[in-house]
Design a protein around this motif. Structure first.
Motif, short mmCIF file in Angstrom:
data_model
loop_
_atom_site.label_atom_id
_atom_site.label_comp_id
_atom_site.label_asym_id
_atom_site.label_seq_id
_atom_site.Cartn_x
_atom_site.Cartn_y
_atom_site.Cartn_z
N SER A 194 2.66 -4.52 3.25
CA SER A 194 3.47 -3.45 3.84
C SER A 194 2.90 -2.11 3.40
O SER A 194 2.53 -1.93 2.24
CB SER A 194 4.93 -3.58 3.38
N VAL A 195 2.83 -1.18 4.35
CA VAL A 195 2.38 0.18 4.07
C VAL A 195 3.61 1.06 3.97
O VAL A 195 4.46 1.07 4.87
CB VAL A 195 1.44 0.71 5.18
N MET A 196 3.72 1.80 2.86
CA MET A 196 4.88 2.65 2.62
C MET A 196 4.41 4.03 2.21
O MET A 196 3.33 4.20 1.65
CB MET A 196 5.75 2.06 1.51
N SER A 197 5.24 5.01 2.47
CA SER A 197 4.94 6.37 2.05
C SER A 197 6.08 6.89 1.20
O SER A 197 7.26 6.75 1.57
CB SER A 197 4.74 7.29 3.26
N SER A 198 5.75 7.45 0.06
CA SER A 198 6.77 8.00 -0.80
C SER A 198 7.39 9.24 -0.17
O SER A 198 6.69 10.08 0.42
CB SER A 198 6.18 8.36 -2.16
N LEU B 118 0.87 -1.17 0.00
CA LEU B 118 0.00 0.00 0.00
C LEU B 118 0.91 1.21 0.00
O LEU B 118 1.59 1.50 0.98
CB LEU B 118 -0.91 0.01 1.22
N LEU B 119 0.96 1.91 -1.13
CA LEU B 119 1.82 3.07 -1.29
C LEU B 119 1.01 4.33 -1.05
O LEU B 119 0.00 4.58 -1.72
CB LEU B 119 2.42 3.08 -2.70
N LEU B 120 1.45 5.13 -0.08
CA LEU B 120 0.73 6.33 0.30
C LEU B 120 1.39 7.57 -0.29
O LEU B 120 2.62 7.64 -0.43
CB LEU B 120 0.69 6.48 1.82
N GLY C 176 -3.94 6.51 -1.59
CA GLY C 176 -3.30 5.20 -1.49
C GLY C 176 -3.43 4.40 -2.77
O GLY C 176 -4.44 4.48 -3.47
N PHE C 177 -2.39 3.62 -3.07
CA PHE C 177 -2.38 2.77 -4.26
C PHE C 177 -1.79 1.42 -3.87
O PHE C 177 -0.82 1.36 -3.10
CB PHE C 177 -1.53 3.40 -5.37
N THR C 178 -2.36 0.35 -4.38
CA THR C 178 -1.89 -0.99 -4.03
C THR C 178 -1.39 -1.73 -5.26
O THR C 178 -1.88 -1.53 -6.37
CB THR C 178 -3.01 -1.82 -3.37
N ARG C 179 -0.44 -2.60 -5.00
CA ARG C 179 0.11 -3.45 -6.06
C ARG C 179 0.93 -4.55 -5.41
O ARG C 179 1.53 -4.35 -4.35
CB ARG C 179 1.00 -2.63 -6.99
N HIS C 180 1.00 -5.70 -6.03
CA HIS C 180 1.91 -6.75 -5.58
C HIS C 180 3.29 -6.45 -6.13
O HIS C 180 3.47 -6.28 -7.34
CB HIS C 180 1.44 -8.13 -6.05
N CYS C 181 4.29 -6.38 -5.24
CA CYS C 181 5.66 -6.10 -5.63
C CYS C 181 6.56 -7.26 -5.19
O CYS C 181 6.24 -7.98 -4.24
CB CYS C 181 6.15 -4.80 -4.99
N PRO D 23 -9.23 3.24 -1.93
CA PRO D 23 -10.02 4.31 -1.31
C PRO D 23 -10.04 4.26 0.21
O PRO D 23 -10.34 5.27 0.86
CB PRO D 23 -11.43 4.11 -1.89
N CYS D 24 -9.73 3.11 0.80
CA CYS D 24 -9.78 2.99 2.26
C CYS D 24 -8.53 3.54 2.95
O CYS D 24 -8.45 3.55 4.18
CB CYS D 24 -9.96 1.53 2.65
N ALA D 25 -7.54 3.99 2.17
CA ALA D 25 -6.28 4.45 2.77
C ALA D 25 -6.51 5.63 3.71
O ALA D 25 -5.85 5.76 4.74
CB ALA D 25 -5.29 4.83 1.68
N ALA D 26 -7.46 6.50 3.36
CA ALA D 26 -7.70 7.70 4.16
C ALA D 26 -8.31 7.38 5.52
O ALA D 26 -8.31 8.23 6.42
CB ALA D 26 -8.59 8.67 3.40
#
Length: 277
Positions: free
Chosen positions: A171-175, A109-111, A121-126, A195-198
């Motif tokens: 994992s939750v990460m922030s740029s 989950l990239l914030l 928030g944006f999600t992707r398998h990395c 949309p649930c990131a907020a």
């Protein structure tokens, strides 16, 4: 086909890449690998009978006249991989996996927290070298193969999530880069809007603020990453951070060791009060 190789052994690995948990390997030996495999930088797309899989190349070597290439298809083991009909297309169960590069499939989950404090928030398998620990500072690729990458701070690493029957850590990460592409470009690289990131805005902001003060460092032990030490960039306010109780034990213990190692009774102590493990 690379110089010197006349035959290719293509291996596609599903499940646990290390083989400690459920794993299934499919193997195809061919003298025309371009018919079923397309490699792009460190990633490859493989046509397995009527299915197509894509993943990182974790092994690529030539021995004699045979090139062996292994592609990791992720934690999920689809039901179709055990069908005997695959043999009709030249795919059979593989009985041995060469030494491969260690990778973990992680749901990220990239914030992106803007100047107004709004969270997107944006999600992707990395695919990462290890499941990162909270407060680590790493760089992640935004796309498979050649593509942009951004530095991030890890805010949270959680229990494994279930996707199509497979458990995948998240994992939750922030740029931390102003160069994070806009949402439209992220989506072209396979990132999906979350949309649930907020909903956890306050928690994520507290963790991000703590990540500015503390940087953790991890080592991989028996395939699992553990925090071994921390660097404190700004000690003021750490002990009062509302995010401190959210840190897992290995990060808190590393911070405790740092505080004890840097506490000198004959000087003014500028380190945070030791957190309770």
């Amino acid at each position: 086909m690379p110089d010197g190789a006349t035959t290719a052994k293509i291996l596609v690995v599903f499940g646990d890449l290390r083989g400690w948990n459920r794993q299934h390997i499919l193997q195809c030996i061919t003298d025309n690998p371009n018919r079923i495999l397309h490699a792009d930088a460190d990633f490859a797309t493989v046509s397995v009978a009527t299915e197509t899989v894509r993943g990182p190349v974790v092994h690529d070597d030539i021995e004699g006249a045979t090139r062996t290439i292994a592609v990791y298809a992720g934690n999920r083991i689809p039901a179709w991989v055990t069908q005997r009909e695959l043999a009709t297309f030249g795919w059979v169960p593989g009985d041995e996996l060469p030494l491969v590069n260690a990778l973990e499939e992680v749901n990220v989950l990239l914030l992106d927290i803007d100047d107004r404090g709004q969270v997107s928030g944006f999600t992707r398998h990395c695919f990462l070298e290890h499941v990162p620990r909270p407060l680590e500072r790493i760089t992640i690729a935004l796309a498979d193969g050649h593509g942009p990458s951004v530095p991030v701070r890890v805010l949270e690493t959680g229990a494994e999530l279930t996707f199509d029957g497979a458990t995948i850590p998240f994992s939750v990460m922030s740029s931390t880069s102003d160069d994070l592409p806009p949402a439209t470009l992220l989506q072209t690289h396979g990132w999906c809007v979350e949309p649930c990131a907020a909903a956890k805005t306050d928690t994520f902001k507290a963790l991000l603020a703590l990540s500015e003060k503390i940087e953790s460092h991890a080592a991989v032990v028996l395939g699992r990453a553990l925090t071994t030490s921390v660097t404190v960039h700004e000690p003021d306010g750490i002990a009062d951070s509302p995010a401190l109780p959210l840190l897992p034990n290995d990060v808190r213990n590393a911070l405790l060791r740092y505080a004890l190692d840097n506490k000198h009774p004959d000087t003014n102590n500028q380190t945070p009060n030791p957190p309770t493990p």
